[in-house]
Every structure is written in structure tokens, then in C-alpha cells.
Design a protein around this motif. Structure first.
Motif, PDB file in Angstrom:
ATOM      1  N   LEU A   1      13.747   5.607   6.367  1.00 21.31           N
ATOM      2  CA  LEU A   1      12.481   5.451   6.915  1.00 21.31           C
ATOM      3  C   LEU A   1      11.574   4.925   6.005  1.00 21.31           C
ATOM      4  O   LEU A   1      10.476   4.506   6.393  1.00 21.31           O
ATOM      5  N   GLY A   2      11.809   4.031   4.839  1.00 19.41           N
ATOM      6  CA  GLY A   2      10.926   3.705   4.167  1.00 19.41           C
ATOM      7  C   GLY A   2      10.065   4.635   3.343  1.00 19.41           C
ATOM      8  O   GLY A   2      10.490   6.005   2.960  1.00 19.41           O
ATOM      9  N   ALA A   3       8.813   4.545   2.749  1.00 19.70           N
ATOM     10  CA  ALA A   3       8.037   5.143   1.883  1.00 19.70           C
ATOM     11  C   ALA A   3       6.675   5.028   2.325  1.00 19.70           C
ATOM     12  O   ALA A   3       6.247   3.832   2.569  1.00 19.70           O
ATOM     13  N   GLN A   4       6.020   6.217   2.012  1.00 21.83           N
ATOM     14  CA  GLN A   4       4.336   6.035   2.062  1.00 21.83           C
ATOM     15  C   GLN A   4       3.945   6.498   0.739  1.00 21.83           C
ATOM     16  O   GLN A   4       4.265   7.055  -0.068  1.00 21.83           O
ATOM     17  N   ARG A   5       2.476   5.813   0.616  1.00 17.97           N
ATOM     18  CA  ARG A   5       1.751   6.227  -0.595  1.00 17.97           C
ATOM     19  C   ARG A   5       0.120   6.370  -0.233  1.00 17.97           C
ATOM     20  O   ARG A   5      -0.436   5.400   0.261  1.00 17.97           O
ATOM     21  N   THR A   6      -0.148   7.742  -0.387  1.00 13.70           N
ATOM     22  CA  THR A   6      -1.659   7.817  -0.162  1.00 13.70           C
ATOM     23  C   THR A   6      -2.410   8.455  -1.553  1.00 13.70           C
ATOM     24  O   THR A   6      -1.703   9.204  -2.117  1.00 13.70           O
TER      25      THR A   6
ATOM     26  N   MET B   1     -10.242   2.547  -3.213  1.00  9.73           N
ATOM     27  CA  MET B   1      -9.132   1.582  -3.185  1.00  9.73           C
ATOM     28  C   MET B   1      -7.992   2.214  -2.573  1.00  9.73           C
ATOM     29  O   MET B   1      -7.377   3.094  -3.220  1.00  9.73           O
ATOM     30  N   THR B   2      -7.140   1.557  -1.796  1.00  2.00           N
ATOM     31  CA  THR B   2      -5.984   1.944  -1.091  1.00  2.00           C
ATOM     32  C   THR B   2      -4.855   1.698  -1.936  1.00  2.00           C
ATOM     33  O   THR B   2      -4.860   0.668  -2.766  1.00  2.00           O
ATOM     34  N   PRO B   3      -3.941   2.728  -2.525  1.00  2.00           N
ATOM     35  CA  PRO B   3      -2.842   2.391  -3.412  1.00  2.00           C
ATOM     36  C   PRO B   3      -2.195   1.351  -2.848  1.00  2.00           C
ATOM     37  O   PRO B   3      -2.047   1.034  -1.423  1.00  2.00           O
ATOM     38  N   GLU B   4      -1.357   0.648  -3.590  1.00  2.00           N
ATOM     39  CA  GLU B   4      -0.541  -0.483  -3.169  1.00  2.00           C
ATOM     40  C   GLU B   4       0.643  -0.347  -2.412  1.00  2.00           C
ATOM     41  O   GLU B   4       1.166   0.864  -2.857  1.00  2.00           O
ATOM     42  N   PRO B   5       0.918  -0.878  -1.199  1.00  2.00           N
ATOM     43  CA  PRO B   5       2.322  -0.373  -0.658  1.00  2.00           C
ATOM     44  C   PRO B   5       3.337  -0.229  -1.330  1.00  2.00           C
ATOM     45  O   PRO B   5       3.436  -1.055  -2.450  1.00  2.00           O
ATOM     46  N   VAL B   6       4.425   0.567  -1.086  1.00  4.11           N
ATOM     47  CA  VAL B   6       5.518   0.643  -1.847  1.00  4.11           C
ATOM     48  C   VAL B   6       6.615   0.099  -1.065  1.00  4.11           C
ATOM     49  O   VAL B   6       6.389  -0.745  -0.006  1.00  4.11           O
ATOM     50  N   SER B   7       7.937  -0.308  -1.493  1.00  2.18           N
ATOM     51  CA  SER B   7       8.957  -1.032  -0.647  1.00  2.18           C
ATOM     52  C   SER B   7       8.941  -0.396   0.792  1.00  2.18           C
ATOM     53  O   SER B   7       9.014   0.423   1.115  1.00  2.18           O
ATOM     54  N   ALA B   8       9.430  -1.658   1.422  1.00  2.61           N
ATOM     55  CA  ALA B   8       9.562  -1.345   2.821  1.00  2.61           C
ATOM     56  C   ALA B   8      10.897  -1.109   3.487  1.00  2.61           C
ATOM     57  O   ALA B   8      11.229  -0.999   4.480  1.00  2.61           O
ATOM     58  N   LEU B   9      11.914  -0.879   2.593  1.00  2.00           N
ATOM     59  CA  LEU B   9      13.337  -0.545   2.681  1.00  2.00           C
ATOM     60  C   LEU B   9      13.486   0.364   3.685  1.00  2.00           C
ATOM     61  O   LEU B   9      12.733   1.441   3.674  1.00  2.00           O
ATOM     62  N   PHE B  10      14.253   0.302   4.874  1.00  2.00           N
ATOM     63  CA  PHE B  10      14.283   1.087   5.800  1.00  2.00           C
ATOM     64  C   PHE B  10      16.158   0.617   6.150  1.00  2.00           C
ATOM     65  O   PHE B  10      16.515  -0.200   5.896  1.00  2.00           O
ATOM     66  N   ALA B  11      16.633   1.613   7.009  1.00  4.70           N
ATOM     67  CA  ALA B  11      18.005   1.536   7.513  1.00  4.70           C
ATOM     68  C   ALA B  11      18.028   0.768   8.594  1.00  4.70           C
ATOM     69  O   ALA B  11      16.940   0.645   9.276  1.00  4.70           O
ATOM     70  N   GLY B  12      19.069   0.014   8.987  1.00  3.64           N
ATOM     71  CA  GLY B  12      19.256  -0.948  10.007  1.00  3.64           C
ATOM     72  C   GLY B  12      18.784  -2.229   9.793  1.00  3.64           C
ATOM     73  O   GLY B  12      17.862  -2.381   8.829  1.00  3.64           O
ATOM     74  N   PRO B  13      18.819  -3.083  10.960  1.00  5.85           N
ATOM     75  CA  PRO B  13      18.656  -4.569  10.586  1.00  5.85           C
ATOM     76  C   PRO B  13      16.736  -4.874  10.639  1.00  5.85           C
ATOM     77  O   PRO B  13      16.253  -5.629  10.579  1.00  5.85           O
ATOM     78  N   PHE B  14      16.161  -3.852  11.713  1.00  6.16           N
ATOM     79  CA  PHE B  14      14.604  -3.883  11.863  1.00  6.16           C
ATOM     80  C   PHE B  14      14.230  -2.509  12.045  1.00  6.16           C
ATOM     81  O   PHE B  14      14.616  -1.721  12.520  1.00  6.16           O
ATOM     82  N   ALA B  15      12.696  -2.761  11.800  1.00  2.34           N
ATOM     83  CA  ALA B  15      11.891  -1.209  12.339  1.00  2.34           C
ATOM     84  C   ALA B  15      10.619  -2.001  12.884  1.00  2.34           C
ATOM     85  O   ALA B  15      10.532  -3.227  13.007  1.00  2.34           O
ATOM     86  N   LEU B  16      10.038  -1.166  13.552  1.00  6.18           N
ATOM     87  CA  LEU B  16       8.802  -1.389  14.368  1.00  6.18           C
ATOM     88  C   LEU B  16       7.632  -0.759  13.364  1.00  6.18           C
ATOM     89  O   LEU B  16       7.317   0.335  12.636  1.00  6.18           O
TER      90      LEU B  16
END
Length: 339
Positions: free
Chosen positions: A325-330, A1-16
Motif C-alpha cells: 500500500l505504499g508508505a506515509q510520513r508525517t 515544513m512537511t516531511p519529504e514524501p517516501v517511495s510510492a511503491l505499491f502492489a499491482g500495476p496502478f493505484a489511485l
């Protein structure tokens, strides 16, 4: 089972990012700072569009992305409705070795050569001298990784049964936005579209070929197992990360933080890098042509498992983040071995 994603917070108005809906195909997406998603295949009226396509015409695409992010009339859906994949499928992965001063000193101490009985202080001084010489001689170290090692930022990482000492290495990765060949340091950042997070896993037991000391390292074996490079979640445009004072060097003070099962292992700034992003891009481009969507990993700071005497094992969860740049969880999962 894949861990739940963490917050999407990143710098600036948008990311890709590259996302998919349940039972749907992956698509390039614009993710706003309030965690809303714009499907760029739809918004740009381009069926089959990929992230690499976007990066291949970055100079023209970036103004359109700014406009989409600011246009409240464009259809948006919540990020929670989608699966997040690695943000890009690069054709080439360039990796920087020995680019954080303290990290290299720690590794020098951990990888004691057979028969080397010198005290730690002497070996530490030797490593520091080597780093000083490399900086003075302006000699970065770049090698090649495989795109097949890349996995998503929330995917499980399978630890191969043969990997005796699997280790973590959180890294800032530059994402190339224009073909770059023999570019100068001064112009190198013009070829960087943005930045993302990479965790460059390494099996320490297979880094060095003791049977072939004249050749030295075996990066194929030690770093390129499937899934050994969790990537993302986002590509954050360079304009949202760089300080004006760093306009010719790249991000100079971003915090890299990796936690293992909630315990801090790596906590360092990009200030400890020996060679900055601009120098690394320029250096790699002197030999190879960097292509849109390619990655240049800039090395990992101190605090790897060899330093702590604690390597990765089944069930471990890694949380990695970099400023803006946000965060990853694996989660690590041991490879199933047929009985």
C-alpha cells in the motif's frame, strides 16, 4: 515544513490518489508502478470528477482504469511534479476497536483502573480471556470517526495543546466501492474497492470518561482533532492486494510497520486481527449503510506509545507502511498557544 514524501511503491500495476499541481486544484489520479501520473479528469473527459465519484461507479470504472494503465499513449507526468493529498474524502468513517489481540492485551495492562493492584500476569490473563470470549461470541466493536480528522499522508500533524498523551495507531483501511447495507460476510468483499493506510491518532488521556463510567469511552475527544487521521497515500485496488486463498476474508497477512524517528514501534501482521475485513464490513453494514468512498479502519496492532511509555511530542516523525500500500510520513507539530 512537511516531511519529504517516501517511495510510492505499491502492489499491482496502478493505484489511485488525489493530487494537485502547484497552484492547482486537487484531482483524482491514476499512479502507475513507475511513478507516472494520469489525470483522470482529463483521461475520462470528466471535469470536476472526484475520487468519490470514481468509487461510486467502481464496477464500471475499474476496467477503464486497467485500460488506461496499460495504454502507453495516454499522457503521463512524473509524480514528483505533484502534491499528494488524502486519497478520498469519505462521508463516513467506521473504526474498529480492540481488533488486534496483542494490542488489546497491552492496552488492558497500560490502562490500569484506579485501585487495581493485581499483578500483571493476572491482568494479562484476564485480557486474553476477554479476547477469546469476543472471538467465540463473534462480537466486533465498531464506532464512528469524523471525516474532518483526515489529513494527507505527508502533512504535518498538529498536536492539540489539550492532548496530554497523543499516541499513534497504524491501521489497514478498507475503502468502500458500493452501497452496502446488511450484507453477509460471504459477500462483503464485493463491496470493497481497495485498501489504504490510516494512522488513527488517539489521545490516551481522554479515551475514558472517569466522570461517566457508565458511558465509558469518549471517541469524539480522543480521536477526532483536525489532522488526527493521516490517510494514504494511495487506494490500491483490492484485486492487487488479496490472495486467492483470502477471497472471502480479505488480506490475511499484511505487514504493518510504524517507525518513530527511525525506531520501530509497531511491526505486526494482519494475522493478529480477531475479526477479518469481511466480518468487519458485514458487521458495520448491519446497522448503517456504507457508502462509496467510506472508510472502514480495521484496528491497530501492538506497539503503541502506551506500551512503550513514549507518547508523541513536537518534532517527532512517524513513518508508516503496509505491505503493498505504499508508505506515509508525517511530522508532529505542537499547537501554537497564544501567550
Amino acid at each position: 515544513m512537511t516531511p519529504e514524501p517516501v517511495s510510492a511503491l505499491f502492489a499491482g500495476p496502478f493505484a489511485l490518489g488525489t493530487l494537485s499541481a502547484p497552484d492547482g486544484s486537487p484531482f483524482p489520479a491514476l499512479v502507475t508502478s513507475d511513478e507516472q501520473v494520469i489525470d483522470l479528469q482529463v483521461a475520462l473527459d470528466s471535469t470536476g470528477l472526484t475520487m468519490r465519484d470514481l468509487l461510486g461507479r467502481w464496477a464500471d470504472t475499474l476496467p477503464r482504469l486497467r485500460g488506461l494503465a496499460a495504454d502507453a499513449s495516454v499522457e503521463r507526468r512524473p509524480l514528483t511534479a505533484f502534491t499528494v493529498h488524502a486519497p478520498v474524502e469519505p462521508r463516513q468513517v467506521f473504526q474498529s476497536g480492540a481488533n488486534y489481540r496483542q494490542h488489546v492485551i497491552d492496552l488492558h495492562l497500560a490502562h490500569r483502573a484506579p485501585g487495581d493492584e493485581r499483578p500483571e500476569e493476572e491482568r494479562r490473563a484476564e485480557a486474553a480471556e476477554i479476547m477469546d470470549r469476543r472471538a467465540a461470541d463473534d462480537l466486533p466493536y465498531v464506532f464512528i470517526g469524523l471525516p474532518s480528522a483526515i489529513t494527507g499522508p505527508y502533512d504535518d500533524v498538529v498536536l492539540p495543546a489539550w492532548a496530554e498523551k497523543p499516541d499513534w495507531e497504524l491501521e489497514l483501511a478498507a475503502v468502500i466501492g458500493r452501497p452496502a447495507h446488511r450484507v453477509s460476510v460471504e459477500e462483503a468483499l464485493e463491496y470493497v474497492a481497495g485498501y489504504t493506510i490510516a494512522n488513527d491518532l488517539t489521545d490516551r488521556a481522554t479515551v475514558f470518561r472517569r466522570d461517566l463510567p457508565q458511558i465509558g469511552t469518549d471517541w469524539l475527544r480522543s480521536k477526532n482533532a483536525p489532522g488526527f487521521t493521516p490517510l494514504g497515500p494511495w487506494i490500491v485496488p483490492a484485486e492487487s492486494i488479496a490472495d486467492p486463498a483470502e477471497s472471502l476474508t480479505g488480506p490475511g497477512d499484511l505487514r504493518l510497520l510504524l517507525k518513530l524517528n527511525g525506531e520501530t514501534m509497531q511491526d505486526e501482521s494482519t494475522k493478529d486481527m480477531i475479526f477479518n475485513v469481511a466480518r468487519m464490513v458485514s458487521y458495520a453494514s448491519q446497522s448503517a449503510q456504507l457508502l462509496p468512498g467510506d472508510l472502514l479502519l480495521t484496528g491497530s496492532p501492538a506497539g503503541n506509545g502506551m506500551h512503550w511509555g513514549r507518547l508523541l511530542r513536537d518534532g517527532d516523525v512517524m513513518d508508516g507502511s503496509i505491505t503493498g500500500l505504499g508508505a506515509q510520513r508525517t511530522r508532529c507539530v505542537a499547537e501554537a498557544v497564544a501567550s
